[in-house]
Scaffold this motif. Structure first.
Motif, PDB file in Angstrom:
ATOM      1  N   UNK A  39     -15.836  -9.045  18.930  1.00  0.00           N
ATOM      2  CA  UNK A  39     -14.974  -9.355  17.792  1.00  0.00           C
ATOM      3  C   UNK A  39     -13.759  -8.428  17.767  1.00  0.00           C
ATOM      4  N   UNK A  40     -12.655  -8.980  17.300  1.00  0.00           N
ATOM      5  CA  UNK A  40     -11.455  -8.186  17.078  1.00  0.00           C
ATOM      6  C   UNK A  40     -11.535  -7.535  15.698  1.00  0.00           C
ATOM      7  N   UNK A  41     -11.179  -6.255  15.643  1.00  0.00           N
ATOM      8  CA  UNK A  41     -11.168  -5.502  14.394  1.00  0.00           C
ATOM      9  C   UNK A  41      -9.808  -4.836  14.250  1.00  0.00           C
ATOM     10  N   UNK A  42      -9.247  -4.867  13.044  1.00  0.00           N
ATOM     11  CA  UNK A  42      -7.931  -4.277  12.816  1.00  0.00           C
ATOM     12  C   UNK A  42      -7.870  -3.710  11.399  1.00  0.00           C
ATOM     13  N   UNK A  43      -6.809  -2.955  11.134  1.00  0.00           N
ATOM     14  CA  UNK A  43      -6.571  -2.424   9.791  1.00  0.00           C
ATOM     15  C   UNK A  43      -5.897  -3.497   8.947  1.00  0.00           C
ATOM     16  N   UNK A  44      -6.578  -3.985   7.921  1.00  0.00           N
ATOM     17  CA  UNK A  44      -5.912  -4.942   7.030  1.00  0.00           C
ATOM     18  C   UNK A  44      -5.400  -4.254   5.765  1.00  0.00           C
ATOM     19  N   UNK A  45      -5.708  -2.970   5.597  1.00  0.00           N
ATOM     20  CA  UNK A  45      -5.110  -2.151   4.532  1.00  0.00           C
ATOM     21  C   UNK A  45      -4.958  -0.725   5.035  1.00  0.00           C
ATOM     22  N   UNK A  46      -3.824  -0.108   4.753  1.00  0.00           N
ATOM     23  CA  UNK A  46      -3.631   1.327   4.941  1.00  0.00           C
ATOM     24  C   UNK A  46      -2.461   1.720   4.041  1.00  0.00           C
ATOM     25  N   UNK A  47      -2.715   2.596   3.068  1.00  0.00           N
ATOM     26  CA  UNK A  47      -1.713   2.794   2.027  1.00  0.00           C
ATOM     27  C   UNK A  47      -1.886   4.156   1.354  1.00  0.00           C
ATOM     28  N   UNK A  48      -0.856   4.546   0.621  1.00  0.00           N
ATOM     29  CA  UNK A  48      -0.903   5.690  -0.281  1.00  0.00           C
ATOM     30  C   UNK A  48      -0.657   5.181  -1.695  1.00  0.00           C
ATOM     31  N   UNK A  49      -1.364   5.795  -2.664  1.00  0.00           N
ATOM     32  CA  UNK A  49      -1.207   5.406  -4.062  1.00  0.00           C
ATOM     33  C   UNK A  49      -0.895   6.638  -4.904  1.00  0.00           C
ATOM     34  N   UNK A  50       0.120   6.537  -5.735  1.00  0.00           N
ATOM     35  CA  UNK A  50       0.483   7.586  -6.673  1.00  0.00           C
ATOM     36  C   UNK A  50       0.215   7.088  -8.080  1.00  0.00           C
ATOM     37  N   UNK A  51      -0.492   7.898  -8.872  1.00  0.00           N
ATOM     38  CA  UNK A  51      -0.837   7.514 -10.234  1.00  0.00           C
ATOM     39  C   UNK A  51      -0.063   8.361 -11.236  1.00  0.00           C
ATOM     40  N   UNK A  52       0.563   7.685 -12.212  1.00  0.00           N
ATOM     41  CA  UNK A  52       1.308   8.343 -13.279  1.00  0.00           C
ATOM     42  C   UNK A  52       0.882   7.729 -14.610  1.00  0.00           C
ATOM     43  N   UNK A  53      -0.273   8.097 -15.083  1.00  0.00           N
ATOM     44  CA  UNK A  53      -0.763   7.536 -16.330  1.00  0.00           C
ATOM     45  C   UNK A  53      -1.033   6.054 -16.200  1.00  0.00           C
ATOM     46  N   UNK A  54      -0.279   5.239 -16.937  1.00  0.00           N
ATOM     47  CA  UNK A  54      -0.482   3.784 -16.918  1.00  0.00           C
ATOM     48  C   UNK A  54       0.113   3.107 -15.692  1.00  0.00           C
ATOM     49  N   UNK A  55       0.849   3.848 -14.862  1.00  0.00           N
ATOM     50  CA  UNK A  55       1.559   3.271 -13.714  1.00  0.00           C
ATOM     51  C   UNK A  55       0.947   3.755 -12.407  1.00  0.00           C
ATOM     52  N   UNK A  56       0.716   2.834 -11.482  1.00  0.00           N
ATOM     53  CA  UNK A  56       0.274   3.161 -10.128  1.00  0.00           C
ATOM     54  C   UNK A  56       1.268   2.558  -9.145  1.00  0.00           C
ATOM     55  N   UNK A  57       1.679   3.351  -8.162  1.00  0.00           N
ATOM     56  CA  UNK A  57       2.636   2.918  -7.149  1.00  0.00           C
ATOM     57  C   UNK A  57       1.955   2.953  -5.790  1.00  0.00           C
ATOM     58  N   UNK A  58       2.047   1.852  -5.038  1.00  0.00           N
ATOM     59  CA  UNK A  58       1.425   1.726  -3.723  1.00  0.00           C
ATOM     60  C   UNK A  58       2.510   1.582  -2.660  1.00  0.00           C
ATOM     61  N   UNK A  59       2.234   2.110  -1.462  1.00  0.00           N
ATOM     62  CA  UNK A  59       3.111   1.906  -0.330  1.00  0.00           C
ATOM     63  C   UNK A  59       2.312   1.788   0.951  1.00  0.00           C
ATOM     64  N   UNK A  60       2.726   0.866   1.841  1.00  0.00           N
ATOM     65  CA  UNK A  60       2.018   0.664   3.103  1.00  0.00           C
ATOM     66  C   UNK A  60       1.599  -0.782   3.239  1.00  0.00           C
ATOM     67  N   UNK A  61       0.439  -1.014   3.838  1.00  0.00           N
ATOM     68  CA  UNK A  61      -0.191  -2.344   3.825  1.00  0.00           C
ATOM     69  C   UNK A  61      -1.180  -2.294   2.676  1.00  0.00           C
ATOM     70  N   UNK A  62      -0.828  -2.919   1.583  1.00  0.00           N
ATOM     71  CA  UNK A  62      -1.397  -2.600   0.286  1.00  0.00           C
ATOM     72  C   UNK A  62      -2.298  -3.716  -0.250  1.00  0.00           C
ATOM     73  N   UNK A  63      -3.194  -3.386  -1.172  1.00  0.00           N
ATOM     74  CA  UNK A  63      -3.990  -4.437  -1.822  1.00  0.00           C
ATOM     75  C   UNK A  63      -3.095  -5.375  -2.624  1.00  0.00           C
ATOM     76  N   UNK A  64      -3.539  -6.611  -2.774  1.00  0.00           N
ATOM     77  CA  UNK A  64      -2.807  -7.609  -3.544  1.00  0.00           C
ATOM     78  C   UNK A  64      -2.622  -7.126  -4.991  1.00  0.00           C
TER      79      UNK A  64
END
Length: 430
Positions: A163-188
Motif C-alpha cells: 500500500x501507498x502511504x503519505x502525509x495527508x496532514x502536516x501543520x502548525x496551529x497557533x491558539x489565541x483565545x477564541x481564535x486558532x490559526x492553521x498553516x500547512x496541509x491543514x484539517x478541513x
C-alpha cells in the motif's frame, strides 16, 4: 543544610552547654542529658540522610525531563535539552490517534455495466504535540493514492502490491483565545456536508477559526481559508478564498439548531496538477480548462430533537449550494439527511436517510464526495445503518441508489438506469 537540621544542631549545642554545669551537681542528671544528646545526634543523622535521598530523587527527575540543574556545568557549544511540555498530571502533551477501516463494496447496474465486487482498506495514524500553551504541531499518515485528495481507501488488488502511504496532514496551529490559526496541509476548517466537501479533503494553505460562547449559551463561529489549489511557476496559480459564518443555539428544551453560510471563490489559473480524477464530471473547454468559474454560495441548516431520550436523538441536516460563476444553467445542488440514534456507546444504533441532487457545475467536483460513481449531475438516495458492537468500533452498511440528473451531461451513463452501490465496513479507532 535544611531548617530541620539546623534546629536539631542548635538544640544539641544548647543541651550540651547546659549539661556541663549540671554534671558536678548531679551525675545522674548528666548521664540522662548525654543520652538525650546522643538521641538528638541520631535524629540529626536521620534527617540528613532523608535530605540526601530527596535531593537525589530531584536530580533524577530533572534528568528524566531534560532540565539542567543549576549546579550542573554545560559545555558552551552544547545546548541543554529543553523540558517537554507538561500537563496537570505530569504527562507530555503528545496525543496520538488513528483508525483502521475494512470495507466490502458491491456495484450493480440494470443495463450498462456488469456487477462488480471489491474490497478496500483505509488506515490513518495522526499525532499532535503541544510545544507550549499557544503552539501545536500536527501530522497524519494515511493510506491511499497521494494524487487523489478525496479518498484514502486502497483497493485490494494489483497482485498483492504494498500500500501507498503519505502525509495527508502536516501543520502548525497557533491558539489565541477564541481564535486558532492553521498553516500547512491543514484539517478541513468548515462546517460541511459531502455535497460540497468530501471528508478526506485537507486543504494546503492557511486558515483561521473563531468560536465564541455567548452569555445565552449559544455559539458564534467564523472560519476563513486561503487554499493553494495549484501553484504554477510559469503562469497564473489556482487558489480558493473561502469564508463561513455560523451560529449554534443553546439547548431550547429538547431542541437545538444551527446554521452556517459560506462563500467559496475559486480562481483557476492553473490545471497543471490536475488529472481526470480531479476534473471528474465538471464541464471543460476544448483546451482542457474548466468551462465554468466556481463561486459557490453554500447554506447549511441543522436541527436536533432529543425528546426520545439521549440514546435516540433525531437530527436533520440540509445543504443548499449555488455556483454563481457557472456557464451553464446546471448550477445548483441540495441535500437533506434525516437520522435517528447515536453511535457513542456499545450497542448504540443509528439510521440515516439522505436525498441529494448535484447539477453538473453546481460544485467543484475535485473536492466533493466520491461515494458514488458519478462526480456531479446525479440524483441520489442513500440509506445508512450504523451499529457500535464494542468500544471504539463501528459497523456500518450503506446503500446508494442513484442515476444521472439530466440527459445532456450524462456522458456514458444511461439516463434512466438506476445504479446501486452497497458498502459494509468495520471501523476501529483509537
Amino acid at each position: 543544610m535544611s531548617s530541620e537540621v539546623r534546629t536539631a544542631a542548635v538544640v544539641a549545642i544548647l543541651l550540651a552547654t547546659a549539661s556541663s554545669g549540671a554534671f558536678a551537681a548531679d551525675s545522674a542528671d548528666s548521664i540522662a542529658i548525654r543520652a538525650q544528646i546522643e538521641a538528638l545526634r541520631v535524629e540529626q543523622a536521620r534527617i540528613a540522610e532523608m535530605q540526601r535521598q530527596t535531593e537525589a530523587k530531584i536530580r533524577a527527575l530533572e534528568a528524566s525531563v531534560g532540565v539542567t540543574s543549576p549546579s550542573a556545568q554545560t559545555a558552551p557549544d552544547v545546548a541543554p535539552t529543553a523540558p517537554a511540555p507538561m500537563i496537570a498530571d505530569g504527562e507530555p502533551k503528545l496525543n496520538v490517534t488513528g483508525d483502521l477501516r475494512l470495507r466490502y463494496q458491491g456495484d450493480y447496474s440494470d443495463e450498462d455495466a456488469r456487477a462488480r465486487k471489491s474490497g478496500q482498506v483505509r488506515g490513518r495514524l495522526g499525532a499532535t504535540y503541544a510545544v507550549n500553551d499557544r503552539l501545536t504541531l500536527g501530522a497524519r499518515l494515511a493510506t491511499g493514492d497521494s494524487d487523489d485528495p478525496n479518498s484514502t481507501d486502497v483497493q485490494l488488488s494489483n497482485f498483492d502490491d504494498d500500500f501507498e502511504v503519505s502525509l495527508d496532514q502536516v501543520y502548525a496551529r497557533l491558539d489565541f483565545g477564541d481564535v486558532s490559526v492553521y498553516g500547512g496541509k491543514i484539517p478541513q476548517p468548515f462546517t460541511r456536508t459531502d455535497l460540497v466537501w468530501d471528508g478526506d479533503v485537507n486543504p494546503d494553505g492557511v486558515s483561521a477559526m473563531y468560536q465564541h460562547k455567548l452569555g445565552s449559551g449559544a455559539t458564534l463561529r467564523a472560519n476563513g481559508l486561503f487554499f493553494i489549489v495549484d501553484e504554477d511557476a510559469g503562469g497564473a496559480d489556482s487558489t480558493l478564498m473561502g469564508a463561513q459564518l455560523g451560529y449554534d443555539t443553546a439547548e431550547l428544551g429538547d431542541f437545538k439548531f444551527g446554521a452556517s453560510a459560506a462563500y467559496y471563490d475559486y480562481t483557476l489559473g492553473s490545471i497543471v496538477g490536475a488529472d481526470d480524477g480531479d476534473f471528474r464530471t465538471n464541464l471543460r473547454r476544448a483546451d482542457g480548462n474548466y468551462l465554468s468559474d466556481f463561486d459557490l454560495g453554500d447554506l447549511i441548516v441543522e436541527g436536533t430533537w432529543s425528546g426520545l431520550g439521549s440514546r435516540w436523538p433525531v437530527r436533520f441536516v440540509g445543504d443548499y449550494v449555488k455556483n454563481f460563476g457557472a456557464e451553464t444553467s446546471e448550477d445548483t445542488g441540495y441535500s437533506m439527511d434525516l437520522s435517528i440514534g447515536r453511535v457513542t456507546q456499545p450497542h448504540d444504533w443509528r439510521v440515516t436517510y439522505g436525498y441529494s441532487v448535484a447539477e453538473t457545475d453546481a460544485v467543484f467536483a475535485a473536492f466533493s464526495h466520491d461515494n458514488i460513481g458519478i462526480g456531479t449531475n446525479y440524483e441520489l438516495h442513500a440509506l445508512t445503518l450504523d451499529y457500535v458492537p464494542l468500544p471504539k468500533t463501528l459497523l456500518t452498511a450503506w446503500w446508494y441508489h442513484y442515476k444521472p440528473e439530466n440527459a445532456f451531461d450524462a456522458g456514458a451513463n444511461a439516463v434512466g438506469d438506476w445504479l446501486d452501490r452497497l458498502r459494509i465496513a468495520f471501523l476501529v479507532s483509537f
